[in-house]
Design a protein around this motif. Sequence first.
Motif, PDB file in Angstrom:
ATOM      1  N   GLY A  31     -12.123 -20.211 -14.324  1.00 49.32           N
ATOM      2  CA  GLY A  31     -11.584 -18.905 -13.947  1.00 49.32           C
ATOM      3  C   GLY A  31     -11.104 -18.897 -12.507  1.00 49.32           C
ATOM      4  O   GLY A  31     -10.053 -18.321 -12.192  1.00 49.32           O
ATOM      5  N   GLU A  32     -11.847 -19.550 -11.617  1.00 46.96           N
ATOM      6  CA  GLU A  32     -11.436 -19.655 -10.212  1.00 46.96           C
ATOM      7  C   GLU A  32     -10.130 -20.434 -10.085  1.00 46.96           C
ATOM      8  O   GLU A  32      -9.241 -20.046  -9.320  1.00 46.96           O
ATOM      9  CB  GLU A  32     -12.521 -20.344  -9.385  1.00 46.96           C
ATOM     10  N   ARG A  33     -10.011 -21.532 -10.841  1.00 53.58           N
ATOM     11  CA  ARG A  33      -8.775 -22.327 -10.798  1.00 53.58           C
ATOM     12  C   ARG A  33      -7.592 -21.492 -11.279  1.00 53.58           C
ATOM     13  O   ARG A  33      -6.510 -21.531 -10.681  1.00 53.58           O
ATOM     14  CB  ARG A  33      -8.909 -23.587 -11.657  1.00 53.58           C
ATOM     15  N   LEU A  34      -7.797 -20.741 -12.338  1.00 59.51           N
ATOM     16  CA  LEU A  34      -6.724 -19.882 -12.853  1.00 59.51           C
ATOM     17  C   LEU A  34      -6.275 -18.873 -11.807  1.00 59.51           C
ATOM     18  O   LEU A  34      -5.078 -18.652 -11.622  1.00 59.51           O
ATOM     19  CB  LEU A  34      -7.202 -19.117 -14.098  1.00 59.51           C
ATOM     20  N   ALA A  35      -7.233 -18.237 -11.146  1.00 60.31           N
ATOM     21  CA  ALA A  35      -6.902 -17.237 -10.125  1.00 60.31           C
ATOM     22  C   ALA A  35      -6.104 -17.879  -8.995  1.00 60.31           C
ATOM     23  O   ALA A  35      -5.116 -17.304  -8.510  1.00 60.31           O
ATOM     24  CB  ALA A  35      -8.172 -16.575  -9.591  1.00 60.31           C
ATOM     25  N   ARG A  36      -6.504 -19.088  -8.577  1.00 60.13           N
ATOM     26  CA  ARG A  36      -5.771 -19.780  -7.512  1.00 60.13           C
ATOM     27  C   ARG A  36      -4.351 -20.150  -7.964  1.00 60.13           C
ATOM     28  O   ARG A  36      -3.389 -20.014  -7.201  1.00 60.13           O
ATOM     29  CB  ARG A  36      -6.523 -21.034  -7.062  1.00 60.13           C
ATOM     30  N   GLN A  37      -4.218 -20.609  -9.212  1.00 63.26           N
ATOM     31  CA  GLN A  37      -2.895 -20.970  -9.736  1.00 63.26           C
ATOM     32  C   GLN A  37      -1.980 -19.750  -9.792  1.00 63.26           C
ATOM     33  O   GLN A  37      -0.816 -19.818  -9.381  1.00 63.26           O
ATOM     34  CB  GLN A  37      -3.021 -21.581 -11.136  1.00 63.26           C
ATOM     35  N   LEU A  38      -2.512 -18.642 -10.282  1.00 67.23           N
ATOM     36  CA  LEU A  38      -1.700 -17.431 -10.369  1.00 67.23           C
ATOM     37  C   LEU A  38      -1.311 -16.949  -8.981  1.00 67.23           C
ATOM     38  O   LEU A  38      -0.151 -16.594  -8.735  1.00 67.23           O
ATOM     39  CB  LEU A  38      -2.453 -16.334 -11.132  1.00 67.23           C
ATOM     40  N   ARG A  39      -2.253 -16.954  -8.074  1.00 65.96           N
ATOM     41  CA  ARG A  39      -1.956 -16.532  -6.695  1.00 65.96           C
ATOM     42  C   ARG A  39      -0.864 -17.416  -6.084  1.00 65.96           C
ATOM     43  O   ARG A  39       0.030 -16.930  -5.398  1.00 65.96           O
ATOM     44  CB  ARG A  39      -3.232 -16.584  -5.853  1.00 65.96           C
ATOM     45  N   ALA A  40      -0.916 -18.721  -6.319  1.00 65.77           N
ATOM     46  CA  ALA A  40       0.093 -19.641  -5.784  1.00 65.77           C
ATOM     47  C   ALA A  40       1.470 -19.328  -6.356  1.00 65.77           C
ATOM     48  O   ALA A  40       2.479 -19.354  -5.627  1.00 65.77           O
ATOM     49  CB  ALA A  40      -0.299 -21.085  -6.084  1.00 65.77           C
ATOM     50  N   GLU A  41       1.541 -19.023  -7.640  1.00 66.41           N
ATOM     51  CA  GLU A  41       2.828 -18.676  -8.247  1.00 66.41           C
ATOM     52  C   GLU A  41       3.376 -17.372  -7.669  1.00 66.41           C
ATOM     53  O   GLU A  41       4.572 -17.260  -7.393  1.00 66.41           O
ATOM     54  CB  GLU A  41       2.711 -18.573  -9.768  1.00 66.41           C
ATOM     55  N   ILE A  42       2.510 -16.401  -7.463  1.00 64.40           N
ATOM     56  CA  ILE A  42       2.949 -15.126  -6.889  1.00 64.40           C
ATOM     57  C   ILE A  42       3.401 -15.322  -5.444  1.00 64.40           C
ATOM     58  O   ILE A  42       4.380 -14.725  -4.990  1.00 64.40           O
ATOM     59  CB  ILE A  42       1.831 -14.065  -6.997  1.00 64.40           C
ATOM     60  N   ALA A  43       2.719 -16.201  -4.711  1.00 58.50           N
ATOM     61  CA  ALA A  43       3.064 -16.459  -3.308  1.00 58.50           C
ATOM     62  C   ALA A  43       4.468 -17.055  -3.177  1.00 58.50           C
ATOM     63  O   ALA A  43       5.089 -16.934  -2.117  1.00 58.50           O
ATOM     64  CB  ALA A  43       2.030 -17.380  -2.670  1.00 58.50           C
ATOM     65  N   GLU A  44       4.974 -17.687  -4.223  1.00 57.03           N
ATOM     66  CA  GLU A  44       6.318 -18.255  -4.187  1.00 57.03           C
ATOM     67  C   GLU A  44       7.398 -17.177  -4.275  1.00 57.03           C
ATOM     68  O   GLU A  44       8.561 -17.444  -3.980  1.00 57.03           O
ATOM     69  CB  GLU A  44       6.491 -19.272  -5.311  1.00 57.03           C
ATOM     70  N   LEU A  45       7.013 -15.977  -4.681  1.00 56.29           N
ATOM     71  CA  LEU A  45       7.967 -14.873  -4.762  1.00 56.29           C
ATOM     72  C   LEU A  45       8.188 -14.298  -3.369  1.00 56.29           C
ATOM     73  O   LEU A  45       7.461 -14.610  -2.428  1.00 56.29           O
ATOM     74  CB  LEU A  45       7.430 -13.787  -5.707  1.00 56.29           C
ATOM     75  N   ASP A  46       9.142 -13.424  -3.245  1.00 54.28           N
ATOM     76  CA  ASP A  46       9.460 -12.802  -1.952  1.00 54.28           C
ATOM     77  C   ASP A  46       8.572 -11.579  -1.724  1.00 54.28           C
ATOM     78  O   ASP A  46       9.062 -10.484  -1.471  1.00 54.28           O
ATOM     79  CB  ASP A  46      10.941 -12.427  -1.924  1.00 54.28           C
ATOM     80  N   VAL A  47       7.244 -11.778  -1.820  1.00 58.18           N
ATOM     81  CA  VAL A  47       6.312 -10.668  -1.601  1.00 58.18           C
ATOM     82  C   VAL A  47       5.974 -10.589  -0.117  1.00 58.18           C
ATOM     83  O   VAL A  47       6.079 -11.581   0.608  1.00 58.18           O
ATOM     84  CB  VAL A  47       5.017 -10.813  -2.436  1.00 58.18           C
ATOM     85  N   ASP A  48       5.606  -9.389   0.344  1.00 55.66           N
ATOM     86  CA  ASP A  48       5.244  -9.208   1.751  1.00 55.66           C
ATOM     87  C   ASP A  48       3.907  -9.869   2.065  1.00 55.66           C
ATOM     88  O   ASP A  48       3.748 -10.497   3.108  1.00 55.66           O
ATOM     89  CB  ASP A  48       5.179  -7.722   2.106  1.00 55.66           C
ATOM     90  N   SER A  49       2.930  -9.705   1.169  1.00 60.68           N
ATOM     91  CA  SER A  49       1.616 -10.304   1.390  1.00 60.68           C
ATOM     92  C   SER A  49       0.811 -10.280   0.101  1.00 60.68           C
ATOM     93  O   SER A  49       1.119  -9.540  -0.829  1.00 60.68           O
ATOM     94  CB  SER A  49       0.846  -9.556   2.479  1.00 60.68           C
ATOM     95  N   ILE A  50      -0.220 -11.115   0.090  1.00 60.36           N
ATOM     96  CA  ILE A  50      -1.222 -11.122  -0.987  1.00 60.36           C
ATOM     97  C   ILE A  50      -2.563 -11.164  -0.287  1.00 60.36           C
ATOM     98  O   ILE A  50      -2.788 -12.009   0.581  1.00 60.36           O
ATOM     99  CB  ILE A  50      -1.101 -12.359  -1.894  1.00 60.36           C
TER     100      ILE A  50
END
Length: 137
Positions: A31-50
């Motif tokens: 579950g921790e690995r999944l959360a990190r993978q998802l966060r990494a994919e979202i970080a590749e977007l043009d988001v202001d912050s996570i």
Amino acid sequence: MRAGHTDQRADGAVNVLLVLSPDPELDPEAGERLARQLRAEIAELDVDSIRPGPGGPVPDGAKGTDPVTLGAMVVALSASGGVFTALIETLRDWLGRSSAQHRVSLTIDGDTIELERVSAAERRDLIDAYIRRHTGS
């Protein structure tokens, strides 16, 4: 900010509370690995912050973080420019690549949508309605 509530900031950015609920069959490390993978994919977007999402205190005697709390994050993004739609598409694709029963919920101003593996048509209709509510499109 209270749990389950996000807001539009003065600078026009929107905070989206995103909570990953991994398949209950998975162990906490997966579950921790999944959360990190998802966060990494979202970080590749043009988001202001996570940033980590709100979570309750860890119970006495707990050996780790609750997987639901671990998978909670607040994503700040511009209210314009299509970043919200890109975030939704990223989540849709991420869920579609897995055969496990993961769920992702998004909350904007108290309005929550839960995404999980459903038929492509059902998911598309649900997501399209949610996007229209939050983009005016």
